[in-house]
Write a protein that holds these residues in place. Structure first.
Motif, PDB file in Angstrom:
ATOM      1  N   PHE A 233      91.612  77.550 -59.337  1.00 55.87           N
ATOM      2  CA  PHE A 233      91.730  77.898 -60.691  1.00 55.87           C
ATOM      3  C   PHE A 233      90.311  78.658 -60.762  1.00 55.87           C
ATOM      4  CE2 PHE A 233      94.124  73.825 -60.680  1.00 55.87           C
ATOM      5  CZ  PHE A 233      95.101  74.340 -61.350  1.00 55.87           C
ATOM      6  N   SER A 234      90.494  79.895 -61.343  1.00 60.35           N
ATOM      7  CA  SER A 234      89.622  80.650 -61.738  1.00 60.35           C
ATOM      8  C   SER A 234      89.451  81.257 -62.943  1.00 60.35           C
ATOM      9  CB  SER A 234      88.927  81.758 -60.568  1.00 60.35           C
ATOM     10  OG  SER A 234      90.097  82.506 -60.338  1.00 60.35           O
ATOM     11  N   GLY A 235      88.414  81.872 -63.592  1.00 59.09           N
ATOM     12  CA  GLY A 235      88.424  82.882 -64.692  1.00 59.09           C
ATOM     13  C   GLY A 235      87.767  84.315 -64.390  1.00 59.09           C
ATOM     14  N   HIS A 236      86.959  84.857 -65.061  1.00 55.12           N
ATOM     15  CA  HIS A 236      86.240  85.873 -64.883  1.00 55.12           C
ATOM     16  C   HIS A 236      87.021  87.065 -65.245  1.00 55.12           C
ATOM     17  CE1 HIS A 236      83.102  88.588 -63.458  1.00 55.12           C
ATOM     18  NE2 HIS A 236      84.291  89.297 -62.507  1.00 55.12           N
ATOM     19  N   TYR A 237      88.384  87.089 -65.126  1.00 60.53           N
ATOM     20  CA  TYR A 237      89.250  88.069 -65.567  1.00 60.53           C
ATOM     21  C   TYR A 237      89.858  87.624 -66.848  1.00 60.53           C
ATOM     22  CZ  TYR A 237      88.651  90.190 -60.831  1.00 60.53           C
ATOM     23  OH  TYR A 237      88.110  90.872 -59.730  1.00 60.53           O
ATOM     24  N   HIS A 238      89.502  88.310 -67.838  1.00 61.85           N
ATOM     25  CA  HIS A 238      90.239  88.113 -69.347  1.00 61.85           C
ATOM     26  C   HIS A 238      91.521  88.152 -69.598  1.00 61.85           C
ATOM     27  CE1 HIS A 238      85.695  88.934 -70.570  1.00 61.85           C
ATOM     28  NE2 HIS A 238      85.716  87.940 -69.637  1.00 61.85           N
ATOM     29  N   ARG A 239      92.329  87.287 -68.826  1.00 60.22           N
ATOM     30  CA  ARG A 239      93.700  87.440 -68.631  1.00 60.22           C
ATOM     31  C   ARG A 239      94.369  86.265 -67.991  1.00 60.22           C
ATOM     32  NH1 ARG A 239      95.271  92.010 -67.433  1.00 60.22           N
ATOM     33  NH2 ARG A 239      97.390  91.353 -66.792  1.00 60.22           N
ATOM     34  N   LEU A 240      95.589  86.116 -67.564  1.00 58.17           N
ATOM     35  CA  LEU A 240      96.371  85.315 -66.731  1.00 58.17           C
ATOM     36  C   LEU A 240      96.928  86.089 -65.577  1.00 58.17           C
ATOM     37  CD1 LEU A 240      97.556  82.412 -66.533  1.00 58.17           C
ATOM     38  CD2 LEU A 240      99.587  83.427 -67.385  1.00 58.17           C
ATOM     39  N   ALA A 241      96.765  85.542 -64.525  1.00 55.75           N
ATOM     40  CA  ALA A 241      97.427  86.054 -63.083  1.00 55.75           C
ATOM     41  C   ALA A 241      97.486  84.926 -62.113  1.00 55.75           C
ATOM     42  CB  ALA A 241      96.464  87.016 -62.550  1.00 55.75           C
ATOM     43  N   ARG A 242      98.473  84.972 -61.175  1.00 55.97           N
ATOM     44  CA  ARG A 242      98.696  84.214 -60.476  1.00 55.97           C
ATOM     45  C   ARG A 242      99.318  84.674 -59.012  1.00 55.97           C
ATOM     46  NH1 ARG A 242     102.674  80.990 -57.937  1.00 55.97           N
ATOM     47  NH2 ARG A 242     102.547  78.746 -58.104  1.00 55.97           N
ATOM     48  N   THR A 243      98.845  84.118 -57.811  1.00 53.07           N
ATOM     49  CA  THR A 243      99.263  84.515 -56.449  1.00 53.07           C
ATOM     50  C   THR A 243      99.035  83.402 -55.430  1.00 53.07           C
ATOM     51  OG1 THR A 243      99.010  86.416 -54.665  1.00 53.07           O
ATOM     52  CG2 THR A 243      96.865  85.184 -55.624  1.00 53.07           C
ATOM     53  N   GLU A 244      99.469  83.465 -54.496  1.00 54.63           N
ATOM     54  CA  GLU A 244      99.645  82.287 -53.275  1.00 54.63           C
ATOM     55  C   GLU A 244      99.335  83.410 -52.002  1.00 54.63           C
ATOM     56  OE1 GLU A 244     102.144  78.665 -51.746  1.00 54.63           O
ATOM     57  OE2 GLU A 244     102.819  79.692 -53.315  1.00 54.63           O
ATOM     58  N   VAL A 245      98.291  82.532 -51.296  1.00 54.96           N
ATOM     59  CA  VAL A 245      97.741  83.273 -49.923  1.00 54.96           C
ATOM     60  C   VAL A 245      97.882  81.883 -48.927  1.00 54.96           C
ATOM     61  CG1 VAL A 245      96.117  84.324 -48.746  1.00 54.96           C
ATOM     62  CG2 VAL A 245      96.734  84.910 -51.373  1.00 54.96           C
ATOM     63  N   ASN A 246      98.572  82.136 -47.973  1.00 53.72           N
ATOM     64  CA  ASN A 246      98.559  81.112 -46.925  1.00 53.72           C
ATOM     65  C   ASN A 246      98.596  79.698 -47.568  1.00 53.72           C
ATOM     66  OD1 ASN A 246      98.414  83.215 -44.947  1.00 53.72           O
ATOM     67  ND2 ASN A 246      96.082  83.209 -45.235  1.00 53.72           N
ATOM     68  N   GLY A 247      99.695  79.314 -48.443  1.00 49.42           N
ATOM     69  CA  GLY A 247      99.800  77.969 -49.031  1.00 49.42           C
ATOM     70  C   GLY A 247      98.990  77.421 -49.954  1.00 49.42           C
ATOM     71  N   VAL A 248      97.833  78.358 -50.356  1.00 50.99           N
ATOM     72  CA  VAL A 248      96.938  77.911 -51.341  1.00 50.99           C
ATOM     73  C   VAL A 248      97.373  78.999 -52.714  1.00 50.99           C
ATOM     74  CG1 VAL A 248      94.576  78.062 -52.435  1.00 50.99           C
ATOM     75  CG2 VAL A 248      94.991  77.580 -49.738  1.00 50.99           C
ATOM     76  N   VAL A 249      97.368  78.224 -53.890  1.00 53.03           N
ATOM     77  CA  VAL A 249      97.885  78.870 -55.264  1.00 53.03           C
ATOM     78  C   VAL A 249      96.521  79.348 -55.792  1.00 53.03           C
ATOM     79  CG1 VAL A 249      98.851  78.589 -57.459  1.00 53.03           C
ATOM     80  CG2 VAL A 249      99.941  77.552 -55.286  1.00 53.03           C
ATOM     81  N   TYR A 250      96.282  80.571 -56.279  1.00 55.16           N
ATOM     82  CA  TYR A 250      95.154  81.016 -56.710  1.00 55.16           C
ATOM     83  C   TYR A 250      95.788  81.462 -58.392  1.00 55.16           C
ATOM     84  CZ  TYR A 250      93.070  81.569 -52.242  1.00 55.16           C
ATOM     85  OH  TYR A 250      92.374  81.164 -51.211  1.00 55.16           O
TER      86      TYR A 250
END
Length: 367
Positions: A233-250
């Motif tokens: 889970f991260s912030g920095h970007y003032h919005r919502l976004a989601r992706t998955e890379v090699n089994g890890v959900v960001y």
């Protein structure tokens, strides 16, 4: 414009400014007094939150926790986020993803702490440092950790591992953070079911989340994949976004109050929000709750006046009573001068004799 009219205009401006000065003096005094009465929240900070969480029993079935990122100047929206969070039941803790302060300044951190205290939220609340929270020479990691506890931390709850990585914003601290992450994941991975990592920057430039110059990102990402981290889970970007890379959900959740930004994303996630995560029976679910933004007046004028007064003017003058006293005296003086000028002008006008006009004698008709 005549000199008399200019004098009148100056008097009206002085009266208006003086009245505003008196109102602002009372406004600042009231808010400063209110903030001074608020103690540091016992539930805010990583060591405090961990101690409180350790006293709570593990949830019998599903674990539920909340995430908020990037408050910055949007305190009114953040208050709406917290108000919505208070409606939820069985939430175990809250994690703030950084940029809680508008800038790395001790007065702005104190302002955030007092505003957080005003919400009355009692949940254990963890916080990772954002790039607006720390900066060498302004508000460094020593000051951050003195206020909020360790920048890097971990705890286990409900059979899961939670890792907070706040040490990303200086090269030395980032290397310490990388070593901390590797050590923590290596020791805990065999004994936990799921691993959740919290940080301000997203350590990936994968499709869906742009990079922002995060040094050592690939090394962090390699560790996350090696030890099969479930969520980052991260912030920095003032919005919502989601992706998955090699089994890890960001999951980027930066809609806690700061002004929304397009950055390099599509517009689908451009809204303020509260993120709730539920985990149980081998499944982790995400619940995104949109939060209406505060009005432009509330978010702009009122908040900025309060923040500027309490974080810039009060520190500059040394104390709120001195600042408010000077503002009140200046406002009273300006108001009194304006009233006296207009009163004198009116008095002179009433004393001025009326003008006489020569009139032709009445024409008489001879008899």
């Amino acid at each position: 414009m005549s000199g008399r009219r200019l004098h009148s205009l100056a008097a009206w401006l002085a009266m208006t400014g003086g009245g505003l000065g008196i109102v602002l003096a009372f406004y600042v005094a009231a808010h400063a007094w209110e903030h001074s009465r608020l103690p540091f929240p016992a539930n805010l900070g990583n060591a405090r939150a961990a101690a409180l969480l350790a006293q709570r029993p593990d949830p019998a079935e599903r674990l539920k926790f909340a995430i908020v990122g990037d408050i910055n100047n949007g305190v009114e929206t953040f208050e709406a986020v917290i108000a919505r969070l208070r409606e939820e039941k069985d939430v175990s803790f809250l994690l703030l993803l950084g940029d809680c302060a508008a800038d790395p300044n001790p007065h702005l951190h104190d302002y955030f702490v007092r505003e957080f205290a005003e919400t009355g939220l009692a949940l254990p609340t963890f916080i990772v440092a954002g790039n607006h929270d720390v900066d060498a020479g302004k508000f460094d990691y020593t000051q951050f950790e003195s206020l909020y506890g360790p920048a890097n931390f971990s705890f286990r709850f409900h059979g899961d591992l939670f890792v907070g990585l706040g040490g990303l914003h200086t090269p030395q601290k980032r290397r310490e953070t990388l070593a901390f992450l590797e050590h923590t994941l290596r020791d805990a991975r065999p004994a936990v079911r799921r691993i959740y990592v919290f940080m301000h920057f997203a350590p990936t430039a994968a499709s869906g989340i742009p990079t922002d110059g995060f040094d050592d990102s690939t090394e962090f990402q390699a560790l996350l994949e090696t030890y099969r981290v479930n969520y980052v889970f991260s912030g920095h970007y003032h919005r919502l976004a989601r992706t998955e890379v090699n089994g890890v959900v960001y999951l980027v959740s930066g809609g806690g109050g700061a002004r929304l930004r397009h950055d390099q994303f599509e517009d689908i996630g451009l809204f303020h929000h509260l993120t709730l995560i539920e985990a149980g029976n081998g499944v982790t679910s995400e619940h995104i709750i949109p939060i209406p933004p505060a009005s432009l007046v509330a978010q702009g004028l009122e908040h900025h006046v309060e923040r500027f007064a309490l974080t810039v003017l009060v520190p500059a003058f040394g104390s709120a009573p001195l600042l408010c006293g000077l503002m009140g005296l200046a406002g009273t003086g300006a108001l009194a001068w304006g009233v006296s000028v207009l009163w004198r002008q009116r008095r002179r006008g009433s004393r001025r004799p009326g003008r006489t006009h020569d009139r032709a004698p009445d024409a008489r008709v001879p008899e």
